[in-house]
Write a protein that holds these residues in place. Sequence first.
Motif, PDB file in Angstrom:
ATOM      1  N   LYS A 102     -16.291  23.194 -30.094  1.00  0.00           N
ATOM      2  CA  LYS A 102     -16.506  22.472 -29.701  1.00  0.00           C
ATOM      3  C   LYS A 102     -17.662  21.625 -29.469  1.00  0.00           C
ATOM      4  O   LYS A 102     -17.688  20.210 -29.835  1.00  0.00           O
ATOM      5  CB  LYS A 102     -15.509  21.626 -28.458  1.00  0.00           C
ATOM      6  CG  LYS A 102     -13.783  21.961 -28.941  1.00  0.00           C
ATOM      7  CD  LYS A 102     -13.979  20.685 -30.024  1.00  0.00           C
ATOM      8  CE  LYS A 102     -12.086  21.025 -30.122  1.00  0.00           C
ATOM      9  NZ  LYS A 102     -12.056  19.294 -31.387  1.00  0.00           N
ATOM     10  N   ASN A 105     -20.162  20.174 -31.995  1.00  0.00           N
ATOM     11  CA  ASN A 105     -20.476  18.649 -31.561  1.00  0.00           C
ATOM     12  C   ASN A 105     -20.571  17.501 -30.569  1.00  0.00           C
ATOM     13  O   ASN A 105     -21.640  16.382 -30.755  1.00  0.00           O
ATOM     14  CB  ASN A 105     -19.005  17.778 -31.898  1.00  0.00           C
ATOM     15  CG  ASN A 105     -18.382  16.287 -32.009  1.00  0.00           C
ATOM     16  OD1 ASN A 105     -19.242  15.640 -32.585  1.00  0.00           O
ATOM     17  ND2 ASN A 105     -17.729  16.631 -31.908  1.00  0.00           N
ATOM     18  N   SER A 205     -12.935  14.844 -32.524  1.00  0.00           N
ATOM     19  CA  SER A 205     -11.846  15.258 -34.118  1.00  0.00           C
ATOM     20  C   SER A 205     -12.871  14.880 -35.256  1.00  0.00           C
ATOM     21  O   SER A 205     -13.249  14.121 -34.758  1.00  0.00           O
ATOM     22  CB  SER A 205     -10.633  16.048 -34.325  1.00  0.00           C
ATOM     23  OG  SER A 205     -10.530  17.256 -34.815  1.00  0.00           O
ATOM     24  N   VAL A 206     -12.642  15.407 -36.817  1.00  0.00           N
ATOM     25  CA  VAL A 206     -12.782  15.081 -37.480  1.00  0.00           C
ATOM     26  C   VAL A 206     -11.757  13.755 -37.736  1.00  0.00           C
ATOM     27  O   VAL A 206     -11.072  13.777 -39.165  1.00  0.00           O
ATOM     28  CB  VAL A 206     -12.577  15.566 -39.171  1.00  0.00           C
ATOM     29  CG1 VAL A 206     -14.609  16.270 -38.970  1.00  0.00           C
ATOM     30  CG2 VAL A 206     -11.942  16.473 -39.418  1.00  0.00           C
ATOM     31  N   VAL A 216     -18.627  14.203 -37.082  1.00  0.00           N
ATOM     32  CA  VAL A 216     -18.241  15.279 -36.875  1.00  0.00           C
ATOM     33  C   VAL A 216     -17.914  16.654 -37.351  1.00  0.00           C
ATOM     34  O   VAL A 216     -18.831  17.406 -37.367  1.00  0.00           O
ATOM     35  CB  VAL A 216     -16.953  15.187 -35.831  1.00  0.00           C
ATOM     36  CG1 VAL A 216     -16.057  16.559 -35.001  1.00  0.00           C
ATOM     37  CG2 VAL A 216     -16.454  13.833 -35.215  1.00  0.00           C
ATOM     38  N   GLN A 220     -20.006  19.842 -37.140  1.00  0.00           N
ATOM     39  CA  GLN A 220     -19.623  21.041 -36.980  1.00  0.00           C
ATOM     40  C   GLN A 220     -19.044  21.894 -38.757  1.00  0.00           C
ATOM     41  O   GLN A 220     -19.360  23.484 -37.928  1.00  0.00           O
ATOM     42  CB  GLN A 220     -18.118  21.508 -37.490  1.00  0.00           C
ATOM     43  CG  GLN A 220     -17.416  20.263 -36.170  1.00  0.00           C
ATOM     44  CD  GLN A 220     -17.763  21.375 -34.260  1.00  0.00           C
ATOM     45  OE1 GLN A 220     -17.950  22.545 -34.720  1.00  0.00           O
ATOM     46  NE2 GLN A 220     -17.073  21.295 -33.075  1.00  0.00           N
ATOM     47  N   SER A 251     -11.399  19.596 -37.129  1.00  0.00           N
ATOM     48  CA  SER A 251     -12.495  19.589 -36.870  1.00  0.00           C
ATOM     49  C   SER A 251     -13.461  20.761 -37.244  1.00  0.00           C
ATOM     50  O   SER A 251     -14.029  21.692 -37.552  1.00  0.00           O
ATOM     51  CB  SER A 251     -13.377  19.350 -35.328  1.00  0.00           C
ATOM     52  OG  SER A 251     -12.751  20.435 -34.218  1.00  0.00           O
TER      53      SER A 251
END
Length: 406
Positions: A102, A105, A205-206, A216, A220, A251
């Motif tokens: 995480k 991102n 997240s995406v 994102v 990533q 993600s």
Amino acid sequence: MINRTTILGQYKGTFQQPDIFGYYGHFGGAYIPEMLHPNVEELKEQYLKIMYDEGFQTAFRDLLKDYVGRPSPLYHAKRLSEKHNSTIFLKREDLNHTGAHKINNTIGQILLARRLGKHRIIAETGAGQHGVATATVCALMNMQCLVYMGEKDIERQAPNVARMKMLGATVVPATSGSKTLKDATNEAIRDWINNPVDTHYIIGSVVGPHPYPDMVARFQSIISEEIRWQLKEKTGSELPDYVIACVGGGSNAAGTFYHYLEEFSVKLVAVEAAGHGVKTGMSAATTQLGKPGVLHGSKSLVMQTEDGQVVEPHSISAGLDYPGIGPLHAHLYETGRGIFLSATDKEALDAAFELTRLEGIIPALESAHAIAGLNQLKLTPKDTVVICLSGRGDKDMATYMKVMEG
């Protein structure tokens, strides 16, 4: 839904990038309230210019190296390889600062927010890793931080809640619905609507409205960028036979797949959370149970009733307990470019203990789902497999202890 066995051969676009409206095939877009239009338009107009500015890239890469600790190792898991009769490498995102992918991102988005003149940051979190990563970069950059988290997740992820508070973040419980990630996201979006001028929403997240899924995924993509050169150093080839990652919103999977999306010899394997079983009503296997719908600002596959009400998901893993999936992943599923599997709570727990006892690595419950996917593949001694170990298991020790105590 279009037949997945035929659409891949017909598809002429790029899997890496959405079109100008933010669509990957049929999925994506920006379905937002009018009050959020200026925020989203500002991001859409600026994110690529800012991200690929030389000064931004220098700052981003320097922080990834000296603060996050990248590159993360690509580890040959010898005993796991022997067990599954193949060559298995683990991309060790669990060794990043804060213990998961995480942070890649949040570093990018905090730098972006600063360039946009924002000074208040909000985020949503399920397993707590994105919340910790957001609180971490806000402390680093001296910005106000509010993290929305489901009341249920606050209880089962207490160590991460404590870390967020120690870092100076305000943790706001979401008390509606299932009191998990979906509800935390709802609350964060409400906050953004009420504070459109000074606030940047760091989505973890995406998912969300365009440009978030693309933005994102790009931040990533450092994961697969590193895998390519690391794998070549170890095997002589940049291309494995399989790349495996767990998927909730998706993600870590987006980052792990990114630089292999156009390499069609590489099989992309996404493992969702089946919970108690796909057909039990206690699951989060979106591609198996979902249908096209709009959730949190984008069109994707969503678990929903016949009249469009969101179905509450279930997973032992707080980070996979989400009733949707990122539009990129919905597109990979629909076209057949991605292989989508699912693992039950028990299968994930078994995989977590297997990895721990074979390799001395305690994975996050999310990552354990990816490990569980190995049992569903027909691997041979010639196969090279890369698994994204997206996070470490510290946050899940209470769950693991319950299993050990019987």
